[in-house]
Scaffold this active site. Sequence first.
Site, PDB file in Angstrom:
ATOM      1  N   GLN A   1       0.874  -1.181   0.000  1.00 57.81           N
ATOM      2  CA  GLN A   1       0.000   0.000   0.000  1.00 57.81           C
ATOM      3  C   GLN A   1       0.907   1.226   0.000  1.00 57.81           C
ATOM      4  O   GLN A   1       1.008   1.946   0.987  1.00 57.81           O
ATOM      5  CB  GLN A   1      -0.883   0.013   1.262  1.00 57.81           C
ATOM      6  CG  GLN A   1      -2.060  -0.913   1.212  1.00 57.81           C
ATOM      7  CD  GLN A   1      -3.184  -0.399   0.305  1.00 57.81           C
ATOM      8  OE1 GLN A   1      -3.266   0.785  -0.009  1.00 57.81           O
ATOM      9  NE2 GLN A   1      -4.060  -1.292  -0.104  1.00 57.81           N
ATOM     10  N   SER A   2       1.586   1.458  -1.105  1.00 52.18           N
ATOM     11  CA  SER A   2       2.612   2.499  -1.117  1.00 52.18           C
ATOM     12  C   SER A   2       2.114   3.784  -1.774  1.00 52.18           C
ATOM     13  O   SER A   2       1.678   3.779  -2.932  1.00 52.18           O
ATOM     14  CB  SER A   2       3.835   1.970  -1.882  1.00 52.18           C
ATOM     15  OG  SER A   2       4.671   3.028  -2.278  1.00 52.18           O
TER      16      SER A   2
END
Length: 332
Positions: A75-76
């Site tokens: 989840q960057s």
Amino acid sequence: MEWSKWKRRIYTQGATPIQYLDQLTQLLQGPNIFVKRDDMLGLVGGGSKTRKLEFLMADAIGKASDCIITCGDVQSNHCRLTLSAANYEGLDCHLILEERIPNSFFPKANGNNLLYQLLGASSIRVVPRGTDLLQEMDTLKQQLESQGFQPYVIPVGGSNPIGDLGYIACAEEILVQTKQLGIRIDQIVCASGSGGTHAGLVAGFKTLNTQIKVIGIGINRKKPLQDEAVHHHILSVCEMLDLETKIDYEDIIIFDDYIGEGYSLPTEEMKKAVRLLAKKEAILLDPVYTGKAMAGMIDLIKNGYFKKDDNILFLHTGGIPGLYAHANELMD
Ligand SMILES: *Cc1c(COP(=O)(O)O)cnc(C)c1O
């Protein structure tokens, strides 16, 4: 300053706002609290990586690259914004995602994962925690080169001397803006992750000869390692710019008490901080970086770390799409 000679793409119109947080200041009865709204930077979803990408993408385009390779957590924010910048520039973008928390990758996850899908990454590869990401990116680079592409590799967090220029430029933006607004800032509080944001601000304020202190709230590594990382980034960007700036470890202020169980894992204080800012100031924070950084700042205020007449500026580095990947933990 020297950095202005570097090629830059522009992804945000003008400066991001600086706002006074009246209700939060009154509630905490401490120093005056301001916020720098870098969550309102350009590209999809906004956030600090946009500033780094202005310089990184200009470098990629200058080198006639036709595709970008980068890496980050599953989840960057950095991956979402790099993909977004690549789309805007008409380049392909390949993502390597590290499952920092085992089994945390869900192909149908919301948040940044949904945005990777909508923005359409050219390829996504998920690798286990601890994988050598530089090695992975290099292997992919060689594969793409053998197919005739010219890839440009951006390291984790967009933190390298070129990316870190983004926050040197931001230090100057803050100085110009606070002068116009007629406010004096004593300290800046920011989340310190890969360390580029923190390092760029320290290097920027030092070279601009200001006394503004930068306080980094760790969200991942313990203090000795984080000190090292920030120090390394400061030295590298100063070397690239030929700056004689003298920086010692004393200029690097880091608190590692607010990480909780680890990167991206929720803490009670983070949840309270997210709710408080939403309720009192109508500002959304993210669960991984700014929620923990705000929790840290509030705790430091409660412990009397700041003087009552200090003016502190909280750097809101963005990350809001991450909220939607943590809905279960944040819901009552
Ligand atoms: C990446 C990120 C940070 C940390 O910035 P670094 O330069 O990696 O230290 C802080 N906040 C948000 C929302 C981010 O996405």
